[in-house]
Design an enzyme around this catalytic site. Structure first.
Site, mmCIF file in Angstrom:
data_model
loop_
_atom_site.group_PDB
_atom_site.id
_atom_site.type_symbol
_atom_site.label_atom_id
_atom_site.label_comp_id
_atom_site.label_asym_id
_atom_site.label_seq_id
_atom_site.Cartn_x
_atom_site.Cartn_y
_atom_site.Cartn_z
ATOM 1 N N TYR A 96 0.860 -1.188 0.000
ATOM 2 C CA TYR A 96 0.000 0.000 0.000
ATOM 3 C C TYR A 96 0.894 1.234 0.000
ATOM 4 C CZ TYR A 96 -2.994 3.713 1.820
ATOM 5 O OH TYR A 96 -3.659 4.905 1.982
ATOM 6 N N GLU B 173 -3.272 7.597 -4.162
ATOM 7 C CA GLU B 173 -3.234 6.349 -3.397
ATOM 8 C C GLU B 173 -3.120 5.165 -4.346
ATOM 9 O OE1 GLU B 173 -5.795 4.984 0.356
ATOM 10 O OE2 GLU B 173 -6.874 4.667 -1.515
#
Lengths: 289, 381
Positions: free
Chosen positions: B101, B189
């Protein structure tokens, strides 16, 4: 004494020859503010109803001793205008302009905090010390001299609450609109600390809204550092998450920045929070009596 | 402004961040030919701006172009948490070894960009942050000195990224920060950021939010905005430059100034009503702007009564009153309208309404009484 703006203010207006710039510069002067200069590149030597115009802020400061600048230029030029004002050495910059990119403000803010100058705004209605002077666009007829300080992220809500106070015969020492953007030059805490130190302010009204965590930080600050009582109002209980409510900074992100969360944070530290503008004025009256 | 995954991936690719090759399709047939061009196994992904697409059946693996067409037929038009799927993104399937992530957010509390990296990707990162905070490496960046390679190395080390993937992740973090700055993003993101069998690090998803205030210097991004708005009134408001947010009640709201309008919604709710919208006519509104705003409001058939709440600073109440009369004349609206005017030229404004407005317009003196009246009228309608 008041804070930020008073009889010692010497104001230079950046963007003075624009429609809004001229209108509000003259209104500020009519209220009693000492408007000493204006700036519009390429128009040095002209004047706006007797206010001399300079090409640069530096020239205006050297020529007139201005100590406060008001930025009234369109968003794409405002970042440069703020840096120019800061570099001219004025103590206070008030930026009215709405629509400055957030990344620009991040850099301005970081630069600002390494020095000792003050920026109010952007995206704000300015500052008024009733009876002493005003820098900005606030409708002066709403305010009366008094001993309540008011700090707010919203313009019209400030006027609404000031009117409610006026109906109860309560006036203000200084009213500061800190602006509705995600990053502003002065936070609630910055202004609260000035009111705390001001011997003409007996109580402060803090008007917050959804988005960010400045109200929560202020709650902690108030409980640790303030003897002056604070009454608060928070707008945006009905705002859905993820939607920007007019102000660039008024947005609930995930579960943070809600009105309910801010209200609870303030009440946990003993700050009374009114449910509507009328009740806020009543809480002020009760706290002062 | 939130972008779709495919738009985010196109921007990432422009900034040198590796993404799987892919194409946009709006019909099942286009999905099939896209799959043929890409070759091999592909993934068909619903383009909606809401999480949980996979669980809702909006992401499917296809072994053949025919299967891609079949999946696209099922996914296009699907409703995912209130978002209709109009577009699918067809991309080459990836051979995943690990899922990481990475994100950069605009941390307004700290007033710095916040870079976050975790070796536990592909899941809800808020859950990781809550249950296993050490698994999420966090670093605030000085906006003036920027993000340096050593910051990336620190993050990679602290997030315990696999050694074989570290170099790729370090490079992507730097490119991601450059994209964050160049695009005036509020959020970038990548979840998941994957390590593949061939040893590459690739962005398998892309979430990008752009600062609306910066769109003037990104004309290409401003064009992307067109495809995003779904609601009819919100689209109408966007086209006409009106600050509007749709809510689900029946009391229409028009006010001036973001704070006052938010407060008006709250007061309506406290009076037992449900606001239909947020609409900020802005400072210094002229009659024409009021007409435009009312056109947007009155096009919403759910609105049963209207509350106009103005505190005139730069805005003049007589201009608002004139705008209201013009709008009513033009649209022949018969729903009950409650008006509260305070501040600059309030007397003139009230006089115009008293003398010239039709019977369905009533004037109230205070914000609270106006809200109560509008709520009663919505209930009686």
């Amino acid at each position: 004494m008041a804070i930020l703006v008073d009889g010692n203010t010497k104001l230079v207006v950046q963007g003075i020859t624009g429609r809004e710039g001229t209108f509000h510069a003259l209104r500020n002067r009519a209220y009693g503010t000492n408007v000493v200069a204006g700036v519009t590149p390429g128009k040095a030597g002209q004047d706006v109803e007797g206010i001399p115009v300079f090409d640069t802020v530096r020239d205006a400061v050297e020529g007139t001793g201005a100590n406060t600048a008001m930025v009234f230029v369109p968003p794409r030029f405002a970042t440069d205008a703020i840096y120019e004002a800061l570099e001219s050495g004025v103590d206070l910059v008030v930026c009215i302009t709405e629509g400055i990119p957030a990344h620009d403000m991040l850099r301005i803010y970081t630069h600002l905090k390494r020095g000792d100058q003050t920026l109010i705004g952007p995206n704000c209605p300015g500052v008024i010390s009733p009876g002493k002077g005003t820098v900005g666009i606030m409708p002066t007829q709403v305010f009366n001299p008094g001993r309540v300080g008011l700090v707010s992220r919203s313009g019209t809500l400030t006027y609404q609450i000031s009117k409610e106070l006026a109906l109860l015969g309560i006036g203000q020492s200084t009213v500061v609109g800190i602006g509705g953007d995600p990053i502003v030059g002065s936070s609630f805490i910055d202004i609260l600390s000035r009111f705390e130190a001001d011997d003409e302010t007996d109580l402060v009204v803090m008007v917050g809204e959804i988005g960010g965590n400045e109200e929560e930080k202020a709650a902690e600050y108030i409980s640790q550092n303030m003897s002056t009582p604070v009454v608060s109002y928070i707008a945006g209980f009905q705002a859905p998450p993820g939607k920007q409510m007019g102000h660039a900074g008024a947005i609930i992100t995930g579960s943070s920045g809600t009105a309910q969360g801010k209200k609870e944070a303030l009440e946990a530290k003993g700050v009374r929070v009114g449910t509507n503008p009328t009740e806020v004025a009543e809480l002020v009256r009760d706290a002062l009596s | 402004m939130d972008l779709f995954e495919y738009q985010g991936k196109q921007l990432f690719a422009r900034h040198g961040i590796p993404v799987p090759s892919g194409e946009v399709a709006e019909t099942p047939e286009a999905a099939r030919s896209a799959a043929e061009r890409i070759g091999g196994k592909v993934v068909v992904k619903a383009q909606v701006q809401v999480g949980g697409r996979g669980k809702a059946g909006g992401i499917k693996l296809a072994d053949t172009p025919a299967e891609a067409e079949e999946h696209a037929r099922a996914i296009l038009g699907m409703d995912i948490k209130g978002h209709t799927v109009h577009t699918v993104w067809i991309e080459a399937a990836s051979a995943i070894v690990k899922e990481y992530y990475a994100s950069i957010t605009f941390d307004r509390g700290e007033k710095k960009p916040l870079v976050m990296l975790s070796a536990m990707g592909g899941v809800d990162i808020e859950e990781v942050a809550a249950s296993n905070p050490e698994a999420l490496a966090r670093l605030h960046v000085d906006p003036l000195t920027g993000f340096q390679a050593h910051h990336a190395r620190w993050l990679v080390s602290n997030a315990k990224i696999d050694v074989g993937a570290q170099k790729g992740v370090v490079a992507i973090l730097q490119q991601l920060y450059a994209a964050f700055i160049d695009l005036d993003a509020m959020l970038v993101e990548i979840n998941p950021l994957i390590w593949t069998e061939s040893g590459d690090v690739v962005a398998l998803d892309a979430k990008v939010t752009i600062d609306n205030n910066a769109l003037y210097r990104h004309s290409d991004l401003a064009e992307m905005q067109q495809s995003v708005t779904e609601d009819e009134q919100e689209r109408m408001a966007q086209e006409r430059g009106v600050t509007y947010v749709k809510l689900d009640g029946d009391v229409g709201i028009l006010g001036n100034g973001a704070g006052l309008v938010m407060s008006t919604l709250d007061v309506v709710a406290l009076a037992g009503g449900r606001p239909a919208n947020f609409l900020d006519a802005g400072g210094g509104s002229q009659a024409d702007e009021v007409v435009t705003a009312l056109e947007v409001l009155l096009s919403d058939t759910k609105v049963k009564s209207l509350l106009i709440n103005i505190f005139g600073g730069i805005t003049r109440c007589d201009e608002v009153a004139k705008g209201l009369l013009t709008a009513l004349d033009k649209m022949n609206a018969t729903l009950p309208i409650v008006v509260r005017l305070d501040g600059t030229n309030e007397e003139e404004g009230r006089k115009i309404i008293a003398e010239q407005a039709p019977d369905n317009v009533v004037v109230e003196q205070t914000m609270l009484s106006a809200a109560q009246r509008a709520v009663e009228l919505a209930k009686g309608a």
